[in-house]
Structures are given as C-alpha cells and as structure tokens.
Design an enzyme around this catalytic site. Structure first.
Site, PDB file in Angstrom:
ATOM      1  N   LYS A 180       0.832  -1.214   0.000  1.00 59.38           N
ATOM      2  CA  LYS A 180       0.000   0.000   0.000  1.00 59.38           C
ATOM      3  C   LYS A 180       0.861   1.257   0.000  1.00 59.38           C
ATOM      4  CE  LYS A 180      -3.856  -2.373   2.172  1.00 59.38           C
ATOM      5  NZ  LYS A 180      -4.617  -2.717   3.389  1.00 59.38           N
ATOM      6  N   GLN A 230      -4.660  -1.333   9.666  1.00 55.86           N
ATOM      7  CA  GLN A 230      -4.500  -2.660   9.049  1.00 55.86           C
ATOM      8  C   GLN A 230      -4.953  -3.734  10.043  1.00 55.86           C
ATOM      9  OE1 GLN A 230      -3.347  -3.237   5.787  1.00 55.86           O
ATOM     10  NE2 GLN A 230      -4.019  -5.329   6.196  1.00 55.86           N
ATOM     11  N   ASP A 252     -10.752   3.230   4.003  1.00 55.78           N
ATOM     12  CA  ASP A 252     -11.253   1.871   3.737  1.00 55.78           C
ATOM     13  C   ASP A 252     -12.761   1.800   3.595  1.00 55.78           C
ATOM     14  OD1 ASP A 252      -9.202   0.117   3.406  1.00 55.78           O
ATOM     15  OD2 ASP A 252      -8.996  -0.384   5.534  1.00 55.78           O
TER      16      ASP A 252
END
Ligand code: NAP
Length: 284
Positions: free
Chosen positions: A54, A98, A121
């Site tokens: 990422k 995460q 997200d």
C-alpha cells in the site's frame, strides 16, 4: 474455456494511472498532495506485506505515505492517541488501520474514533450507513473495485439478478448494497443458504466466502458474469478462489482469475478513496 477473462491487473493499472494524473492536477491547483497514513500493530507477516504494498503504491501515484507501526504489546490507548493525532493532521487525508490487530487493541472502537471524512477503507459506520441509505459515501475498497470491473466490461447491473455469496462487513454487505444501489435485484447468501439454488439464478455472481472452490461450475447460470473475490492458499501453495474456476469458465460469459482478478483492484481503490477524501478536504 468459453468465458472472457476479466483482467484485474490491467484495470487496476488504469485506475492507478487515473489517480496519478488527478494527483498531479490537485498539486498544480492547491500545492498539496493526498496523504495516506497506515496504522499497523504487531508482527502479522501478511499485514506487513500488505502495508508495504500500500505504501509503495501510494508513493508511486505521488501521495505522501506514512506507516505508523506499533509493537505487538502496544496498548489500545497508545494506538488511539496516534489515530487522534492523524485525525487532526491537515496533511493526512486517508487513514487505515490494518487488520488484524492484537486482542488488547479494540479495532471497532478505533474505527468509531476515525474521522469519517478521512476513512480510506470505507469501513467507518457513517460511511457504511450512507452506503446503506444509497447516498454518496467512501466505499470499502474491494467491493468498490468489483463495481469498477463490471463497468469496464460494460456489465450494467440494472434489472439483473445479482447473487452475492458472503455477508462480511468488508466485502459481502457493501457489495450487495452497491449492486442494489445500481438497481440490481440482489440475493445475499451465507452458511444457511441453499447455494446451488440461489447461485443458479445469478446473472452476476460475486463470491466472497473464503472456502476454496466452494461454488461449483455446474451451479453457474449460463452467460453469467462471475466475480471471485476469494483468495485461498491450498496446502500445495497454489492460490485458488471461491469458485471452481475451470468448470465455471465453461458456463460464464466473463470471469475473474485468481490471482490477477479482484486482488489488484483493492489497493487501486484505496488510492482512489484517499484521493476522493483529499479533494473534499481541500475543497478541490
Ligand atoms: P469473512 O469475513 O470470513 O466472511 C465470509 C462470509 O462467507 C461469511 O458471511 C460466511 O457466512 C460466508 N460463508 C463461509 N462459509 C460458507 C459456506 N460454506 N456457505 C455459504 N457461505 C459461507 O471473509 P471476507 O473478509 O468477506 O473474505 C472472503 C474471501 O475474500 C476470503 O477468501 C478473503 O481472503 C477474500 N478477500 C479478498 C480480497 C481481495 O482483495 N481480493 C479482499 C478481502 C477479502 P456467515 O455470515 O453465515 O458466517
């Protein structure tokens, strides 16, 4: 094989190029670039690989990317304090935590503290709620990527029967809502569903289960578009999806491979979400 393969790598590359171009424009207009901050707690090896991917992808499109890594023993309060600092930092427009995190860290509580307008997200309850109401929202990256794939193959969900197998917060639920918002007639399946019967109705099938080749090719409606979100590693090391690929490809009109299908779209849509947040926060 009768079906056309949907090339997730190529579509993801296109999305990343679009984001890079839009980032250059944003910089020219405002002097600012999108900032993406990733919080990682502990030493989960897969998380480490995902976060590195990422960060690299964000840097490639011209974002400022930062990783905030905490040891396995970090307290919830420590992680929360960093999240609050990132919420307040004007250089940060996208934040993600995460998962998984160690058990002393409450990920649901962190998600509630995260500013919804910095949610990269699309998992904050406000964004999930806006999506459920059919309103503009930052959407979870994987299902948002699936919608882009459908658009790329000119598959219009309106009026079609869509079957989503899986109802997780990360994939199945937002996927079903996106298809519903796009005027498909949507069925959501789970462990108690009669899968052969339901799958056979789908003009569009999205599998997000996590069980290798659970969905048999013989169940697929002839001509269906099959999107396989599943990524399962067999004991042999081979990666397979949730759909029995070879048999499904005989019946489907279009199908995603695993790997190289939905997987590459997820990071691309994370970049797209962060750009979207940055534009809104910078008033551009
Ligand atoms: P999850 O949270 O474990 O949810 C799985 C869902 O599948 C649940 O709703 C579960 O039903 C359902 N399910 C499990 N076994 C079933 C069965 N035998 N019959 C019918 N339904 C069943 O998983 P997830 O996070 O949504 O991920 C699903 C898959 O997608 C995994 O393979 C994951 O690795 C992959 N994934 C890929 C990406 C990507 O970038 N391509 C991103 C995220 C996830 P219940 O609700 O009834 O328990």
């Amino acid at each position: 094989m009768g079906a056309t393969l949907i090339d997730g790598k190529a579509i993801a590359l296109r999305v990343r190029r679009e984001v890079a171009e839009a980032t250059r424009e944003l910089k020219a207009r405002t002097g600012r670039v999108p900032g993406l901050a990733v919080i990682r707690v502990g030493e989960d090896p897969a998380s480490k690989i995902y976060v590195t991917g990422k960060q690299k992808a964000a840097a490639e499109v011209g974002f400022e990317a930062s990783e905030h890594h905490f040891p396995e023993t970090a307290s919830h309060a420590e992680v929360q304090a960093r999240l609050e600092a990132l919420n307040a930092d004007p250089a940060v427009h996208g934040i993600l935590v995460q998962l998984p995190v160690p058990k002393q860290v409450d990920s649901a509580a962190l998600l509630r503290i995260l500013r919804p307008d910095k949610d990269a997200d699309g998992l904050h309850p406000v964004n999930a709620g806006l999506l459920a109401q059919g309103r503009d929202a930052t959407v979870a990256c994987t299902p948002w990527g699936v919608m882009r794939m459908l658009q790329e193959i000119d598959c219009k969900p309106a009026g079609k029967r869509a079957v989503v197998v899986g109802r997780s917060i990360l994939v199945g639920r937002p996927m079903a809502l996106l298809l519903l918002n796009a005027d498909a007639t949507v069925t959501v399946c789970h462990r108690k569903s009669n899968l052969p019967e339901e799958v056979a109705r789908g003009d569009i099938l999205v599998a997000a289960v996590g069980v290798p080749e659970l969905i048999k090719g013989a169940w697929i409606k002839p001509g269906a578009v099959v999107i396989d979100v599943g990524i399962n590693r067999l004991p042999s090391g081979k990666l397979v999806g949730d759909v029995e690929f070879a048999a499904a490809a005989e019946r489907a009109s279009h199908i995603t491979p695993v790997p190289g299908g939905v997987g590459p779209m997820t990071i691309a849509m994370l970049l797209s979400n962060t750009l979207r947040n940055a534009r809104a926060l910078l008033g551009a």
